[in-house]
Scaffold this motif. Structure first.
Motif, short mmCIF file in Angstrom:
data_model
loop_
_atom_site.label_atom_id
_atom_site.label_comp_id
_atom_site.label_asym_id
_atom_site.label_seq_id
_atom_site.Cartn_x
_atom_site.Cartn_y
_atom_site.Cartn_z
N GLU A 1 0.81 -1.22 0.00
CA GLU A 1 0.00 0.00 0.00
C GLU A 1 0.85 1.27 0.00
OE1 GLU A 1 -2.19 -0.24 3.64
OE2 GLU A 1 -0.39 -0.21 4.87
N HIS B 1 0.03 11.10 4.61
CA HIS B 1 -0.31 11.81 5.84
C HIS B 1 -0.22 13.31 5.57
CE1 HIS B 1 1.19 8.12 8.39
NE2 HIS B 1 0.18 7.84 7.59
N ARG C 1 -4.97 5.65 3.30
CA ARG C 1 -4.37 4.36 3.03
C ARG C 1 -4.83 3.92 1.64
NH1 ARG C 1 -2.53 0.30 6.63
NH2 ARG C 1 -2.81 1.68 8.40
N LYS D 1 -2.75 -1.47 -2.79
CA LYS D 1 -2.47 -1.84 -4.19
C LYS D 1 -3.24 -3.10 -4.52
CE LYS D 1 2.28 -0.16 -3.89
NZ LYS D 1 3.67 -0.57 -3.97
N LEU E 1 0.80 5.16 1.79
CA LEU E 1 0.20 5.94 2.85
C LEU E 1 0.47 7.42 2.62
CD1 LEU E 1 1.42 3.95 6.03
CD2 LEU E 1 -0.69 3.61 4.73
#
Lengths: 125, 143
Positions: free
Chosen positions: A33, A37, A108, A111, A35
């Motif tokens: 994945e 922020h 998040r 994939k 991420l």
């Protein structure tokens, strides 16, 4: 009906006048994945939009500060945080999750299975 | 002759482009952060007849990360921000940074140190400080 419509338009016009600001972001990736922020102090959950479409991640967060009293100084005020990123097409849109915590937006982006790296084993001839 | 003016125009055009590239548009989305000391949170001070409200941008901080001190009308807000990068991930971009800060203010009037309220919500610290009795405006009746 027409009243509601005008209201929507008014709100839209109002949002267009908000100053647009780039939020600071951190981006991490592993095999499963990505991420993201992003710092968005003062933005409420209902004023955040996260949109993944055709390889682009678009985030927006509108902040409205309570406005009462006279300001001795004001270093920050109402604004819209906006930012766009190119993300791989292989993101599984249905499984994208977003969370807002202490003014930080946490996204998040999983994939899809096919996009994950795979080790190819060589068969003996 | 015309072509020369064109050249000059183009040159200025390039300079403008360069300026925009380097410094961003004067009112563009990057301008908000310009001139800010990155480690110091932005603040507002709002005054009402009976209280002051201080607002400070502190994204990612929990209340344990903040310390507020008041002495007379001298106020100090300090905090520490830690960024815990998730483990096992490659970092593509890191614009947010761990830091510690301290900002102090002298409030325009005396406040009642017994009646101070601090609320942390959505990454903003709201500090409400009631003015002391002597600092409040008084209505004077004419005899």
């Amino acid at each position: 009906m027409s009243n509601a419509l005008t209201k929507t338009f008014d709100k839209k016009a109002e949002n267009n006048q908000l100053k647009k600001v780039i939020p600071w972001v951190d981006i991490y990736e592993n095999d499963d994945e990505i991420l993201v922020h992003a710092d968005m102090p003062g933005v409420k959950k209902e004023d955040v939009t996260v949109n993944v479409d055709n390889g682009t991640l678009a985030i927006s967060g509108i902040r409205r500060m309570p406005d009462k009293g006279k300001a001795a100084w004001r270093e920050f005020t109402d604004l819209e945080y906006v930012r766009k990123y190119a993300v791989p097409q292989s993101i599984e849109i249905e499984r994208v999750e977003a969370q807002l915590k202490d003014g930080v937006l946490l996204i998040r982006l999983p994939k899809s299975e096919t996009a994950k790296p795979r080790t190819v084993t060589i068969k003996a001839a | 002759m015309f072509s020369r003016i064109n050249d000059i125009n183009r040159m200025f055009g390039t300079m403008d482009l360069l300026r925009d590239r380097l410094f961003g548009e004067p009112d563009g989305p990057f301008s908000y952060h310009r001139g800010q000391v990155p480690s110091l949170p932005k603040t507002n001070l709002v005054e009402n007849s009976d209280h002051f409200e201080i607002q400070a941008e502190v994204p990612g901080l929990s209340k344990e990360d903040l310390e507020i001190k008041l002495q007379g009308n001298y106020l100090e807000i300090s905090g520490t921000r830690s960024i815990d990068s998730p483990e096992g991930y490659r970092v593509h971009r890191q614009e947010r940074s761990a830091n510690s800060f301290s900002r102090s203010f002298t409030l325009p009037d005396d406040v009642d140190d017994e009646r101070v309220e601090a609320v942390l919500k959505d990454g903003i610290l709201y500090l409400t400080l009631a003015k002391s009795e002597t600092a409040k405006p008084k209505q004077i009746t004419i005899n």
